[in-house]
Scaffold this motif. Sequence first.
Motif, PDB file in Angstrom:
ATOM      1  N   ALA A   2      -5.671  45.875  45.610  1.00 63.10           N
ATOM      2  CA  ALA A   2      -6.814  46.310  45.923  1.00 63.10           C
ATOM      3  C   ALA A   2      -8.138  45.719  45.463  1.00 63.10           C
ATOM      4  CB  ALA A   2      -6.833  47.887  45.735  1.00 63.10           C
ATOM      5  N   LEU A   3      -7.661  45.619  43.951  1.00 67.70           N
ATOM      6  CA  LEU A   3      -9.138  44.949  43.202  1.00 67.70           C
ATOM      7  C   LEU A   3      -9.156  43.636  43.309  1.00 67.70           C
ATOM      8  CD1 LEU A   3      -8.410  47.108  39.767  1.00 67.70           C
ATOM      9  CD2 LEU A   3      -9.746  47.597  41.785  1.00 67.70           C
ATOM     10  N   ALA A   4      -8.263  42.885  44.049  1.00 71.25           N
ATOM     11  CA  ALA A   4      -8.539  41.492  43.966  1.00 71.25           C
ATOM     12  C   ALA A   4      -9.342  41.153  45.460  1.00 71.25           C
ATOM     13  CB  ALA A   4      -7.169  40.704  44.217  1.00 71.25           C
ATOM     14  N   LEU A   5      -9.473  42.068  46.104  1.00 68.87           N
ATOM     15  CA  LEU A   5     -10.337  41.730  47.358  1.00 68.87           C
ATOM     16  C   LEU A   5     -11.765  42.156  47.053  1.00 68.87           C
ATOM     17  CD1 LEU A   5      -7.826  43.430  49.844  1.00 68.87           C
ATOM     18  CD2 LEU A   5      -8.261  40.998  49.243  1.00 68.87           C
ATOM     19  N   GLN A   6     -12.541  41.515  47.763  1.00 65.31           N
ATOM     20  CA  GLN A   6     -13.956  41.611  47.938  1.00 65.31           C
ATOM     21  C   GLN A   6     -14.290  42.776  49.148  1.00 65.31           C
ATOM     22  OE1 GLN A   6     -16.375  40.344  46.110  1.00 65.31           O
ATOM     23  NE2 GLN A   6     -14.841  39.285  44.988  1.00 65.31           N
ATOM     24  N   GLU A   7     -15.429  43.370  49.193  1.00 60.56           N
ATOM     25  CA  GLU A   7     -15.674  44.841  50.037  1.00 60.56           C
ATOM     26  C   GLU A   7     -15.337  44.131  51.505  1.00 60.56           C
ATOM     27  OE1 GLU A   7     -18.970  47.767  51.299  1.00 60.56           O
ATOM     28  OE2 GLU A   7     -19.255  46.577  49.333  1.00 60.56           O
ATOM     29  N   ARG A   8     -15.765  42.892  51.863  1.00 58.59           N
ATOM     30  CA  ARG A   8     -15.645  42.315  53.405  1.00 58.59           C
ATOM     31  C   ARG A   8     -14.361  41.879  53.701  1.00 58.59           C
ATOM     32  NH1 ARG A   8     -17.873  38.681  49.596  1.00 58.59           N
ATOM     33  NH2 ARG A   8     -17.124  36.529  49.535  1.00 58.59           N
ATOM     34  N   ASP A   9     -13.349  42.115  52.716  1.00 61.82           N
ATOM     35  CA  ASP A   9     -11.935  41.393  52.894  1.00 61.82           C
ATOM     36  C   ASP A   9     -11.394  42.634  53.528  1.00 61.82           C
ATOM     37  OD1 ASP A   9     -12.528  39.076  52.080  1.00 61.82           O
ATOM     38  OD2 ASP A   9     -11.968  39.812  49.677  1.00 61.82           O
ATOM     39  N   TRP A  10     -10.062  42.335  54.217  1.00 62.18           N
ATOM     40  CA  TRP A  10      -9.215  43.093  54.834  1.00 62.18           C
ATOM     41  C   TRP A  10      -7.925  43.485  54.104  1.00 62.18           C
ATOM     42  CZ3 TRP A  10      -9.088  46.303  59.315  1.00 62.18           C
ATOM     43  CH2 TRP A  10     -10.233  46.266  60.045  1.00 62.18           C
ATOM     44  N   LEU A  11      -7.437  44.491  53.934  1.00 64.29           N
ATOM     45  CA  LEU A  11      -6.027  45.078  53.243  1.00 64.29           C
ATOM     46  C   LEU A  11      -4.951  45.364  54.632  1.00 64.29           C
ATOM     47  CD1 LEU A  11      -4.432  45.397  50.793  1.00 64.29           C
ATOM     48  CD2 LEU A  11      -5.127  47.800  51.130  1.00 64.29           C
ATOM     49  N   PHE A  12      -4.021  44.676  54.579  1.00 60.63           N
ATOM     50  CA  PHE A  12      -2.903  44.926  55.681  1.00 60.63           C
ATOM     51  C   PHE A  12      -1.786  45.674  54.877  1.00 60.63           C
ATOM     52  CE2 PHE A  12      -5.550  42.426  58.018  1.00 60.63           C
ATOM     53  CZ  PHE A  12      -5.411  42.647  59.373  1.00 60.63           C
ATOM     54  N   PRO A  13      -1.505  47.052  55.004  1.00 61.59           N
ATOM     55  CA  PRO A  13      -0.581  47.742  54.180  1.00 61.59           C
ATOM     56  C   PRO A  13       0.707  47.860  54.872  1.00 61.59           C
ATOM     57  CG  PRO A  13      -2.330  49.442  54.600  1.00 61.59           C
ATOM     58  CD  PRO A  13      -2.735  48.031  55.165  1.00 61.59           C
ATOM     59  N   SER A  14       1.704  48.124  54.269  1.00 61.40           N
ATOM     60  CA  SER A  14       2.900  48.826  55.083  1.00 61.40           C
ATOM     61  C   SER A  14       2.899  50.429  54.836  1.00 61.40           C
ATOM     62  CB  SER A  14       4.385  48.173  54.204  1.00 61.40           C
ATOM     63  OG  SER A  14       4.558  48.420  53.075  1.00 61.40           O
ATOM     64  N   TYR A  15       4.021  50.927  55.039  1.00 64.68           N
ATOM     65  CA  TYR A  15       3.977  52.501  54.953  1.00 64.68           C
ATOM     66  C   TYR A  15       4.125  52.743  53.569  1.00 64.68           C
ATOM     67  CZ  TYR A  15       8.930  51.212  54.475  1.00 64.68           C
ATOM     68  OH  TYR A  15      10.029  50.522  53.721  1.00 64.68           O
ATOM     69  N   ARG A  16       4.492  51.877  52.373  1.00 66.33           N
ATOM     70  CA  ARG A  16       4.718  52.246  51.139  1.00 66.33           C
ATOM     71  C   ARG A  16       3.744  51.983  50.365  1.00 66.33           C
ATOM     72  NH1 ARG A  16       9.323  53.451  48.861  1.00 66.33           N
ATOM     73  NH2 ARG A  16      10.551  52.445  50.293  1.00 66.33           N
ATOM     74  N   ASP A  17       2.515  51.375  51.089  1.00 70.40           N
ATOM     75  CA  ASP A  17       1.332  51.071  50.296  1.00 70.40           C
ATOM     76  C   ASP A  17      -0.023  51.764  50.264  1.00 70.40           C
ATOM     77  OD1 ASP A  17       2.700  48.530  49.506  1.00 70.40           O
ATOM     78  OD2 ASP A  17       2.282  47.828  51.730  1.00 70.40           O
ATOM     79  N   THR A  18       0.346  53.152  50.581  1.00 68.07           N
ATOM     80  CA  THR A  18      -1.042  54.013  50.444  1.00 68.07           C
ATOM     81  C   THR A  18      -1.750  53.948  49.223  1.00 68.07           C
ATOM     82  OG1 THR A  18       0.689  55.971  49.898  1.00 68.07           O
ATOM     83  CG2 THR A  18       0.057  55.980  52.068  1.00 68.07           C
ATOM     84  N   LEU A  19      -1.048  53.618  48.125  1.00 69.52           N
ATOM     85  CA  LEU A  19      -1.791  53.529  46.913  1.00 69.52           C
ATOM     86  C   LEU A  19      -2.874  52.629  46.853  1.00 69.52           C
ATOM     87  CD1 LEU A  19      -2.635  54.380  44.103  1.00 69.52           C
ATOM     88  CD2 LEU A  19      -0.334  53.540  43.437  1.00 69.52           C
ATOM     89  N   ALA A  20      -2.466  51.432  47.483  1.00 71.59           N
ATOM     90  CA  ALA A  20      -3.131  50.368  47.503  1.00 71.59           C
ATOM     91  C   ALA A  20      -4.423  50.571  48.458  1.00 71.59           C
ATOM     92  CB  ALA A  20      -2.356  49.068  48.320  1.00 71.59           C
ATOM     93  N   ALA A  21      -4.288  51.307  49.528  1.00 75.94           N
ATOM     94  CA  ALA A  21      -5.508  52.041  50.081  1.00 75.94           C
ATOM     95  C   ALA A  21      -6.411  52.794  49.456  1.00 75.94           C
ATOM     96  CB  ALA A  21      -4.948  52.548  51.389  1.00 75.94           C
ATOM     97  N   VAL A  22      -5.776  53.671  48.578  1.00 78.86           N
ATOM     98  CA  VAL A  22      -6.570  54.498  47.693  1.00 78.86           C
ATOM     99  C   VAL A  22      -7.212  53.894  46.871  1.00 78.86           C
ATOM    100  CG1 VAL A  22      -6.516  56.458  46.070  1.00 78.86           C
ATOM    101  CG2 VAL A  22      -5.169  56.547  48.265  1.00 78.86           C
ATOM    102  N   ALA A  23      -6.625  52.924  46.026  1.00 77.16           N
ATOM    103  CA  ALA A  23      -7.180  52.206  45.011  1.00 77.16           C
ATOM    104  C   ALA A  23      -8.417  51.220  45.369  1.00 77.16           C
ATOM    105  CB  ALA A  23      -6.192  51.164  44.230  1.00 77.16           C
TER     106      ALA A  23
END
Length: 374
Positions: free
Chosen positions: A83-104
């Motif tokens: 989560a912290l490696a991305l800039q605001e304009r970037d996109w994160l593509f999570p799996s079902y185990r990655d809700t914490l990445a989305a929250v972070a």
Amino acid sequence: MPGPPPAWHPRVDPAPLLPDAEPHRVLGTDAALQLDAALLKRLYVQLVRGRRYNTQATALTRQGRLAVYPSSTGQEACQVAAALALQERDWLFPSYRDTLAAVARGLDPVEALTLLRGDWHTGYDPRACRIAPLCTPLATQLPHAVGLAHAARLRGDDVVALALVGDGGTSEGDFHEALNFAAVWQAPVVFLVQNNGFAISVPLAKQTAAPSLAHKAVGYGMPGRLVDGNDAPAVHGVLTEAVRRAREGGGPTLVEAVTYRVDAHTNADDATRYRTADEVEAWRAHDPIALMERELTARGLLTDDFAAATRDGAEEMAADLRERMHQDPALDPDDLFTHVYAERTTQLRQQSDQLRAELAAEAATDEPAQEARP
């Protein structure tokens, strides 16, 4: 027998693409002395908050407020660093185990858990937060990430996509297709494989004979990087460099983070059937929070006030999550048909009409019964 004609030659030099023999580490090494104190403290706050989020979400399943929860306890360093490696304009593509990445990344914890609660297909607006819907089918989010990254580059948008997947997902065809397209198109995308040892109950040794999952990158013509997935600054550094490389036109990178799933696959899984307690305890000794606390303590950064404020912040988040998840949501059954297509098909309209009729008949049956009560 003669060899191939002289026109044949390797597409790329494979040597720079090969991962290191051992996972890259920072904590406990001389390189840790060069780490920014503010970054270390930020990572630590997110790790503690993430652990509390995991324990609270797990408790909500026992209370019947979540249908299922795939915990990322023990893997928080991967989630937070992504989560912290991305800039605001970037996109994160999570799996079902990655809700914490989305929250972070800044998503409301309740919205992150809405899918697992069973209320909506996705509990948030992907475009608003630049987080793709949580993906339950294994690895299908990877081609989506490549497509978005490639389209962004064609449009001239300065965007990078970071896709998360587990070791089990690397056995899927979508993994192959995504990496192949990404490398051929030189798409600005980073793949993070969280190798937590098991695809549910199947150990990694029964999935692949490769030296590491990071070695798979070479076959597609992209760099492979191997990192200690419990070393938060190491994961953050490797991902930050991969994101920078992608943004500058260097193409995709495959990162394998070696970590461990401390909890069961989900609350419906009995992990004692396929792994030993000694194995779990050995990994607990390499806990990402404990590793960070040692570094912060050695540098005099883990003061009593900072530690207390970090714990208090995590508890406030958990209390707010608990309170709001115990409120029954107001659901409209017709939403089942609203967000399938931009315009409803004939079949969807018929199904919606049938559901309305059944609900109306049920309500009409309940009214006389209620009137008859004293």
